[in-house]
Design a protein around this motif. Structure first.
Motif, PDB file in Angstrom:
ATOM      1  N   SER A 154      44.271  10.095  36.150  1.00 42.74           N
ATOM      2  CA  SER A 154      45.259   9.997  35.058  1.00 42.74           C
ATOM      3  C   SER A 154      44.606  10.028  33.685  1.00 42.74           C
ATOM      4  O   SER A 154      43.452   9.636  33.511  1.00 42.74           O
ATOM      5  CB  SER A 154      46.065   8.697  35.200  1.00 42.74           C
ATOM      6  N   ASP A 155      45.382  10.495  32.723  1.00 44.16           N
ATOM      7  CA  ASP A 155      45.016  10.393  31.314  1.00 44.16           C
ATOM      8  C   ASP A 155      46.305  10.057  30.558  1.00 44.16           C
ATOM      9  O   ASP A 155      47.356   9.872  31.184  1.00 44.16           O
ATOM     10  CB  ASP A 155      44.318  11.675  30.828  1.00 44.16           C
ATOM     11  N   PRO A 156      46.261   9.908  29.244  1.00 45.31           N
ATOM     12  CA  PRO A 156      47.478   9.494  28.528  1.00 45.31           C
ATOM     13  C   PRO A 156      48.675  10.429  28.720  1.00 45.31           C
ATOM     14  O   PRO A 156      49.831   9.994  28.628  1.00 45.31           O
ATOM     15  CB  PRO A 156      47.025   9.475  27.063  1.00 45.31           C
ATOM     16  N   THR A 157      48.441  11.706  29.024  1.00 44.01           N
ATOM     17  CA  THR A 157      49.575  12.616  29.217  1.00 44.01           C
ATOM     18  C   THR A 157      50.349  12.299  30.498  1.00 44.01           C
ATOM     19  O   THR A 157      51.519  12.663  30.615  1.00 44.01           O
ATOM     20  CB  THR A 157      49.117  14.092  29.285  1.00 44.01           C
ATOM     21  N   SER A 158      49.699  11.606  31.444  1.00 46.36           N
ATOM     22  CA  SER A 158      50.391  11.266  32.694  1.00 46.36           C
ATOM     23  C   SER A 158      51.586  10.358  32.404  1.00 46.36           C
ATOM     24  O   SER A 158      52.688  10.569  32.927  1.00 46.36           O
ATOM     25  CB  SER A 158      49.414  10.588  33.663  1.00 46.36           C
ATOM     26  N   GLY A 159      51.359   9.322  31.583  1.00 47.97           N
ATOM     27  CA  GLY A 159      52.436   8.388  31.262  1.00 47.97           C
ATOM     28  C   GLY A 159      53.458   8.970  30.304  1.00 47.97           C
ATOM     29  O   GLY A 159      54.604   8.516  30.255  1.00 47.97           O
ATOM     30  N   ALA A 161      54.293  12.465  30.103  1.00 45.61           N
ATOM     31  CA  ALA A 161      55.013  13.671  30.536  1.00 45.61           C
ATOM     32  C   ALA A 161      55.185  13.789  32.052  1.00 45.61           C
ATOM     33  O   ALA A 161      56.315  13.881  32.544  1.00 45.61           O
ATOM     34  CB  ALA A 161      54.276  14.912  30.002  1.00 45.61           C
ATOM     35  N   SER A 162      54.081  13.802  32.813  1.00 46.01           N
ATOM     36  CA  SER A 162      54.206  14.107  34.248  1.00 46.01           C
ATOM     37  C   SER A 162      54.814  12.963  35.045  1.00 46.01           C
ATOM     38  O   SER A 162      55.665  13.192  35.926  1.00 46.01           O
ATOM     39  CB  SER A 162      52.845  14.512  34.825  1.00 46.01           C
ATOM     40  N   ASN A 163      54.396  11.713  34.787  1.00 50.81           N
ATOM     41  CA  ASN A 163      54.977  10.603  35.540  1.00 50.81           C
ATOM     42  C   ASN A 163      56.477  10.431  35.259  1.00 50.81           C
ATOM     43  O   ASN A 163      57.261  10.229  36.194  1.00 50.81           O
ATOM     44  CB  ASN A 163      54.218   9.307  35.248  1.00 50.81           C
ATOM     45  N   PRO A 164      56.926  10.502  33.994  1.00 48.32           N
ATOM     46  CA  PRO A 164      58.376  10.442  33.751  1.00 48.32           C
ATOM     47  C   PRO A 164      59.132  11.599  34.423  1.00 48.32           C
ATOM     48  O   PRO A 164      60.287  11.423  34.842  1.00 48.32           O
ATOM     49  CB  PRO A 164      58.491  10.523  32.226  1.00 48.32           C
ATOM     50  N   SER A 165      58.490  12.764  34.547  1.00 45.92           N
ATOM     51  CA  SER A 165      59.148  13.896  35.228  1.00 45.92           C
ATOM     52  C   SER A 165      59.347  13.570  36.709  1.00 45.92           C
ATOM     53  O   SER A 165      60.378  13.900  37.305  1.00 45.92           O
ATOM     54  CB  SER A 165      58.300  15.172  35.077  1.00 45.92           C
ATOM     55  N   ILE A 336      52.931  22.642  38.576  1.00 46.76           N
ATOM     56  CA  ILE A 336      53.883  22.492  37.468  1.00 46.76           C
ATOM     57  C   ILE A 336      53.133  22.031  36.215  1.00 46.76           C
ATOM     58  O   ILE A 336      52.304  21.115  36.270  1.00 46.76           O
ATOM     59  CB  ILE A 336      54.969  21.430  37.810  1.00 46.76           C
ATOM     60  N   ASN A 337      53.458  22.637  35.077  1.00 41.37           N
ATOM     61  CA  ASN A 337      52.873  22.260  33.793  1.00 41.37           C
ATOM     62  C   ASN A 337      53.872  21.434  32.989  1.00 41.37           C
ATOM     63  O   ASN A 337      54.730  21.979  32.290  1.00 41.37           O
ATOM     64  CB  ASN A 337      52.488  23.517  33.005  1.00 41.37           C
ATOM     65  N   ILE A 342      54.765  18.079  25.698  1.00 38.55           N
ATOM     66  CA  ILE A 342      53.946  17.673  24.546  1.00 38.55           C
ATOM     67  C   ILE A 342      53.643  18.850  23.629  1.00 38.55           C
ATOM     68  O   ILE A 342      53.737  18.732  22.399  1.00 38.55           O
ATOM     69  CB  ILE A 342      52.627  17.032  25.045  1.00 38.55           C
ATOM     70  N   THR A 343      53.319  20.012  24.203  1.00 40.20           N
ATOM     71  CA  THR A 343      52.838  21.123  23.373  1.00 40.20           C
ATOM     72  C   THR A 343      53.931  22.092  22.930  1.00 40.20           C
ATOM     73  O   THR A 343      53.773  22.790  21.932  1.00 40.20           O
ATOM     74  CB  THR A 343      51.775  21.932  24.144  1.00 40.20           C
ATOM     75  N   GLU A 344      55.057  22.134  23.677  1.00 40.46           N
ATOM     76  CA  GLU A 344      56.081  23.129  23.363  1.00 40.46           C
ATOM     77  C   GLU A 344      57.448  22.513  23.096  1.00 40.46           C
ATOM     78  O   GLU A 344      58.423  23.233  22.874  1.00 40.46           O
ATOM     79  CB  GLU A 344      56.201  24.147  24.510  1.00 40.46           C
TER      80      GLU A 344
END
Length: 387
Positions: A154-159, A161-165, A336-337, A342-344
């Motif tokens: 995990s990194d900060p993007t997990s909490g 974007a991906s984990n909430p998805s 899945i991206n 975050i970026t778009e």
């Protein structure tokens, strides 16, 4: 919603139809693998345990192996034992038999060694493979699906974007009558009070909190602080600073629905009682996924910010990352991206729906990237040392 899968005599439909060559212990694992290699479509599991274990630790290994045999994605099972190992082949086969699927066992010492066992095991496995090849997929309701939810690297993007998805998918599946499993006890430490408040049943809530406390106590008994290993070096390099920060991101996988119960490692979800469950597993990804699949999960969704290629021998594992750079650099592994949140500026419901649709396609037969690359990692959690 209707999916296509394989009817089982007991339990939910399977979304895959594996012949599992199941070793009882590390002593039988190599022979089991050689038998599986002879039969296209057969898989084995490289267990490292099953002998010189005692008490609850031995029972846990036995429950995990039996759970793999009982999983709906397995159409038939050949159990391979050494003969003098702690878990006996006929006993393990007997634990799987109530599911009503073809189960046989073979013992290396009784057959007269490796070559004779491989020959006889290959004959049995080939007969089983021909039998289950006649199975035809049929419609079943999505409410039979059990989803395992994992995060690793995990990194900060997990909490963010991906984990909430994943939480979006869990909520939607539970609302449709299905089940989902949140795991990794070490990765709810610091957020357990928020999750505990979502248990409707007081007894299950206390059970969950006891599981969290037991993990902390085991580390203290060893004279260690869990925080010396969590977050991992990779988590820290990715930007996570504390175990609490990691846990607060991890818990987003559980969405917003109430918890129906807390399960021991590899414990099966009660028949006919769908909903969101917590399972007491370690934070180590392979052991955690093995526990959820042994508990009945037919499909796993795995969030990873740093990137990991992990799969499972019998369950498809869908990879989602919240890190757009990881998706670019590990395109071979990521399905899945979610980094587009975050970026778009993509919305959470948009990515959540994309992940849900991917899960449905995978349940209907589409291969995940982990499956296409042959990733079949397997590991069983241990409570004690080997004697």
């Amino acid at each position: 919603m209707k999916l296509m899968g394989y009817r089982r005599a007991q339990g939910p439909h399977g979304i895959r139809n594996y012949l599992l060559v199941l070793p009882t212990s590390v002593c039988a694992a190599d022979t089991a693998e050689k038998i599986a290699c002879q039969v296209p479509g057969a898989v084995s599991v490289p267990t490292q345990h099953g002998c010189c274990q005692i008490g609850s630790d031995l029972a846990l290994t036995e429950r995990a192996l039996a759970g793999f045999g009982m999983n709906a994605n397995v159409g038939a099972v050949l159990v391979v034992g050494l003969g003098c190992d702690g878990i006996q082949a006929r006993h393990l086969a007997g634990m799987i038999e109530p599911m009503g699927k073809p189960v046989q066992s073979i013992v290396i010492q009784e057959e007269g060694g490796t070559l004779k066992t491989i020959a006889e095991g290959g004959r049995i496995a080939a007969d089983m493979a021909r039998a289950i090849s006649a199975d035809v997929r049929e419609e079943f309701d999505i409410s039979e699906i059990i989803l395992g939810m994992e995060c690793g690297g995990s990194d900060p993007t997990s909490g963010l974007a991906s984990n909430p998805s994943i939480g979006y998918v869990s909520d939607k599946l539970v609302d449709m009558g299905g089940s989902s499993i949140l795991s990794e006890t070490t990765e709810v430490i610091g957020a357990e009070h928020l999750l505990a408040a979502r248990f409707a049943d007081e007894e299950e809530r206390r059970k969950f909190l006891r599981m969290v406390k037991d993990v902390e106590d085991r580390a203290i008994m060893l004279g260690q602080d869990l925080r010396s290993g969590q977050p991992t070096p990779g988590n820290k390099e990715g930007g996570l600073s504390t175990i609490e920060e990691k846990s607060l991101g991890c818990m987003y996988k559980a969405g917003t629905r109430p918890f129906a119960g807390a399960l021991e490692y590899a414990e099966r979800i009660p028949e006919g009682k769908g909903g969101l469950y917590f399972m007491d597993t370690p934070g180590q990804d392979i052991d955690s996924i093995t526990g959820m699949v042994a508990g009945g999960a037919q499909v796993v969704v795995f969030s990873t910010g740093r990137g990991t290629p992990t799969g499972s021998p019998i369950a498809p594992v869908v990879k989602i990352t919240g890190n757009a750079e990881t998706f670019r650099s590990m395109r071979d592994n990521m399905d899945i991206n979610a980094g587009r949140i975050i970026t778009e500026g993509a919305s959470l419901p948009q990515i959540g729906e994309e992940l849900f649709e991917m899960m449905v396609k995978v349940c209907n037969g589409r291969q995940t990237k982990a499956e296409a690359l042959g990733h079949r990692e397997f590991g069983i959690y241990k409570l004690a040392g080997t004697f």
